[in-house]
Design a protein around this motif. Structure first.
Motif, PDB file in Angstrom:
ATOM      1  N   ASN A 321       0.824  -1.203   0.000  1.00 30.52           N
ATOM      2  CA  ASN A 321       0.000   0.000   0.000  1.00 30.52           C
ATOM      3  C   ASN A 321       0.858   1.252   0.000  1.00 30.52           C
ATOM      4  OD1 ASN A 321       0.516   0.750   2.908  1.00 30.52           O
ATOM      5  ND2 ASN A 321      -0.433  -1.252   3.205  1.00 30.52           N
ATOM      6  N   LEU A 322       0.203   2.371  -0.249  1.00 24.10           N
ATOM      7  CA  LEU A 322       0.876   3.665  -0.315  1.00 24.10           C
ATOM      8  C   LEU A 322       0.644   4.500   0.936  1.00 24.10           C
ATOM      9  CD1 LEU A 322       0.078   4.639  -4.023  1.00 24.10           C
ATOM     10  CD2 LEU A 322       2.311   4.028  -3.073  1.00 24.10           C
ATOM     11  N   THR A 324      -2.045   5.724   1.928  1.00 23.41           N
ATOM     12  CA  THR A 324      -2.904   6.850   1.568  1.00 23.41           C
ATOM     13  C   THR A 324      -3.858   7.185   2.707  1.00 23.41           C
ATOM     14  OG1 THR A 324      -2.823   6.138  -0.732  1.00 23.41           O
ATOM     15  CG2 THR A 324      -4.547   7.698  -0.133  1.00 23.41           C
ATOM     16  N   THR A 337      -0.177  10.565   0.318  1.00 23.77           N
ATOM     17  CA  THR A 337       0.015   9.212  -0.189  1.00 23.77           C
ATOM     18  C   THR A 337       1.488   9.004  -0.506  1.00 23.77           C
ATOM     19  OG1 THR A 337      -0.784   7.570  -1.783  1.00 23.77           O
ATOM     20  CG2 THR A 337      -0.339   9.759  -2.648  1.00 23.77           C
ATOM     21  N   ASP A 399      -6.588  10.947  -5.223  1.00 25.38           N
ATOM     22  CA  ASP A 399      -6.848   9.646  -5.828  1.00 25.38           C
ATOM     23  C   ASP A 399      -6.203   9.514  -7.208  1.00 25.38           C
ATOM     24  OD1 ASP A 399      -8.237   8.809  -3.624  1.00 25.38           O
ATOM     25  OD2 ASP A 399     -10.224   9.178  -4.463  1.00 25.38           O
ATOM     26  N   VAL A 402      -2.587   8.856  -6.511  1.00 26.22           N
ATOM     27  CA  VAL A 402      -2.442   7.455  -6.092  1.00 26.22           C
ATOM     28  C   VAL A 402      -2.373   6.541  -7.309  1.00 26.22           C
ATOM     29  CG1 VAL A 402      -3.628   5.519  -4.988  1.00 26.22           C
ATOM     30  CG2 VAL A 402      -3.526   7.726  -3.827  1.00 26.22           C
ATOM     31  N   THR A 406       0.723   4.262  -8.502  1.00 21.03           N
ATOM     32  CA  THR A 406       0.486   2.818  -8.567  1.00 21.03           C
ATOM     33  C   THR A 406       0.897   2.232  -9.912  1.00 21.03           C
ATOM     34  OG1 THR A 406      -1.339   2.974  -6.990  1.00 21.03           O
ATOM     35  CG2 THR A 406      -1.269   1.009  -8.378  1.00 21.03           C
TER      36      THR A 406
END
Length: 459
Positions: A321-322, A324, A337, A399, A402, A406
Motif C-alpha cells: 500500500n501507499l 494513503t 500518499t 486519488d 495514487v 500505482t
C-alpha cells in the motif's frame, strides 16, 4: 472444513463473508471479545459531534445478520485465550458466564486488530480521560458530555483521530486545546506542510501547543513537563495505536520488524493453516517494498477479503500500500500518499520537490488555494509521494496521484491526462497537470526549482 476467525470488526468479518461466498459447505465461526461487531470505527468522532444521530447507524450488522445472510456463527463476549498450533485448536472464555472451552479448526484467521497506545501519563485512568478506539469508547465520551456538560477539553495528539475529535467537540460548543509532543502537527505530513496547516488552523483561533509533553492528567486538565496546566474538563488521548498481537506471539507465530504480525503476500503466517488480516498485521510499502505498519480501515477490508479468498483455495496477491490517508478539519482537507520527503531521503532517493499552489477551481466560481507538495525520484522521473492541503477537490486530486504512482507514470505523462473540466470542478489545466509540468520542466528542461530552504540561504 472448519474456519475459525478471531475478531469481528472490519478484517475478520470481511474474511468470513468472502470465505462463505467461495465455500457454501464450510463451517465458519467468529469469536469476538467485544459486544460490537463490523462497525465503522472511522465514523465514531462524528457520532460524538452529533453528525451521526445514532450509534446504530455505525453498527448496522449484528450476529443475527451474519447468521441469516451468510450462515456464519458470531459469538460476542467470547475471548480467545490461547491458540494451540500443534493441536489446531483455540481455548475460548465466555465472558458472560466465565465458562472456558475448546474449539478445533482446519483453518484459522487472526484479526485481533489494534489497541490504543497508552502513554506513561499519571492519572490516565481518571473518569474524564478517554481513548477512542471502539463503539463503547464513543458511548462513554458521549455519556460524559451529556452528564457533565464540559466547556473545555484537551486533545492529546494530532493524528487523524485527534483532529476529527477536536472538530466534533468544537461543534458541540466545547473549547478545545490541541497538545502535540512533536515539533510539528500530524505525522503524515512533512514539516513544511505541517507549518502550512498550522497557519490555517491558527486563523480559526485553535489553541495549539507543540513540543508539549503531557506528564499528568487531572480533573482540571493536563499538566505538562514544564509544570504548566492546560485546562480541560475532559481529556481525549489520541496518541496512536499498536497492533494487538499478544495471542499470536504466545502461539509462536512470527512478528515483523514493526512489531505487527508478519504475513506473506497471500496473508498467510508462518503456519500454512493460519492467516491474518487487519490492524494486527505488518504490511509493506508498494514504493519501497519494505515492511511498515499502517492500520487503516481500507487496508483491513482489503486484507480481510484476500484472507477469505486464499483460505478457501484462491491465490490473490496483496501488492502493498501507499499509506494513503485523508481527513477533514472544518472546511480544510488534508491528504497524503506514498513517501514523505523525509522518508524518501531516508531511503536514499535523489528527490525533486515541488510546492504547487493553484486554485481548486476558477476564482470566479469560488476557487480557493490548494497546496500540493510532490516528491519525485530524479532517476526514474516517477512520483514517490504527494501531500495536499486545500478545500474542495483534495480527495479527487489525491486519488489521481495514487493511481499515477500505482501504475508508474512519469511526471511528463501527467499533462496527457484527459481530466474532467468544468468551472464548478476545476481549472482548465488542473493542479495535477501543473504539478507534472513543473516537475517535467525541472527534470528535463533545465528549470531548476528553488526550495524555501534555498531561498532563505540567498537572503
Amino acid at each position: 472444513m472448519k474456519i475459525i476467525v478471531i475478531g469481528a470488526v472490519a478484517g475478520g468479518t470481511s474474511a468470513a463473508a468472502k470465505a462463505r461466498r467461495n465455500d457454501d459447505s464450510a463451517e465458519i465461526v467468529i469469536y469476538e471479545k467485544d459486544q460490537d461487531i463490523s462497525y465503522s470505527g472511522c465514523g465514531l468522532p462524528y457520532f460524538i459531534g452529533g453528525k451521526v444521530a445514532s450509534i446504530m447507524e455505525l453498527t448496522p450488522r449484528t450476529p443475527e445478520f451474519f447468521k441469516t445472510k451468510y450462515n456464519i456463527d458470531v459469538h460476542i463476549h467470547h475471548e480467545v485465550l490461547k491458540i494451540n498450533i500443534c493441536d489446531k485448536n483455540v481455548i475460548i472464555k465466555n465472558l458472560e458466564t466465565g465458562a472456558i472451552f475448546e474449539d478445533r479448526y482446519d483453518k484459522l484467521i487472526i484479526s485481533t486488530g489494534a489497541q490504543a497506545f497508552v502513554p506513561p501519563i499519571k492519572g490516565i485512568e481518571l473518569e474524564n480521560v478517554f481513548f477512542l478506539r471502539n463503539v463503547q469508547d464513543a458511548l462513554k465520551i458521549k455519556t460524559f458530555m451529556n452528564n457533565h456538560k464540559p466547556q473545555t477539553a484537551v486533545v492529546v495528539g494530532t493524528g487523524f483521530i485527534g483532529f476529527e475529535v477536536m472538530e466534533n467537540l468544537l461543534a458541540c460548543g466545547i473549547q478545545v486545546t490541541l497538545v502535540e509532543r512533536a515539533g510539528k502537527l500530524t505525522p503524515n505530513l512533512d514539516a513544511d506542510m505541517s507549518q502550512y496547516l498550522e497557519k490555517l488552523l491558527k486563523q480559526k483561533a485553535i489553541p495549539i501547543l507543540k513540543n508539549a509533553n503531557v506528564v499528568e492528567a487531572t480533573a482540571q486538565g493536563v499538566i505538562l513537563e514544564d509544570g504548566s496546566l492546560v485546562p480541560g474538563e475532559m481529556i481525549i488521548v489520541a496518541t496512536g495505536v499498536k497492533p494487538n498481537v499478544s495471542l499470536a506471539r504466545e502461539a509462536g507465530l512470527l512478528l515483523g520488524v514493526t512489531g505487527a504480525l508478519r504475513v506473506d503476500e497471500r496473508m498467510m503466517t508462518i503456519d500454512t493453516d493460519i492467516y491474518a488480516c487487519g490492524d494486527c498485521i505488518e504490511t509493506w510499502s508498494s514504493v519501497t517494498k519494505k515492511p511498515h505498519y499502517r492500520p487503516l480501515g481500507s487496508t483491513a477490508n482489503k486484507t480481510g477479503r484476500i484472507c477469505g479468498e486464499n483460505i478457501t483455495g484462491g491465490n490473490v496477491i496483496y501488492p502493498g500500500n501507499l499509506s494513503t490517508g485523508i481527513f477533514k478539519v472544518f472546511d480544510i482537507s488534508i491528504g497524503s500518499t506514498g513517501l514523505s520527503e523525509a522518508e524518501a531521503l531516508k531511503e536514499g532517493y535523489d528527490v525533486e520537490i515541488v510546492h504547487n499552489i493553484k486554485p481548486d477551481k476558477p476564482g470566479y466560481y469560488g476557487g480557493r488555494e490548494m497546496l500540493i507538495k510532490a516528491i519525485a525520484d530524479r532517476a526514474t522521473q516517477k512520483l514517490l509521494g504527494v501531500q495536499i492541503i486545500g478545500y474542495e477537490g483534495v480527495d479527487k486530486r489525491l486519488d489521481v496521484f495514487v493511481t499515477l504512482i500505482t501504475y508508474g507514470a512519469t511526471v511528463a505523462e501527467f499533462f496527457d491526462l484527459d481530466l474532467g473540466y468544468a468551472p464548478p470542478f476545476s481549472t482548465t489545466k488542473d493542479p495535477i497537470h501543473y504539478t507534472g509540468m513543473i516537475l517535467d520542466n525541472a527534470l528535463n528542461n533545465g528549470r531548476k526549482l528553488i526550495t524555501p530552504a534555498d531561498l532563505k540561504k540567498t537572503k
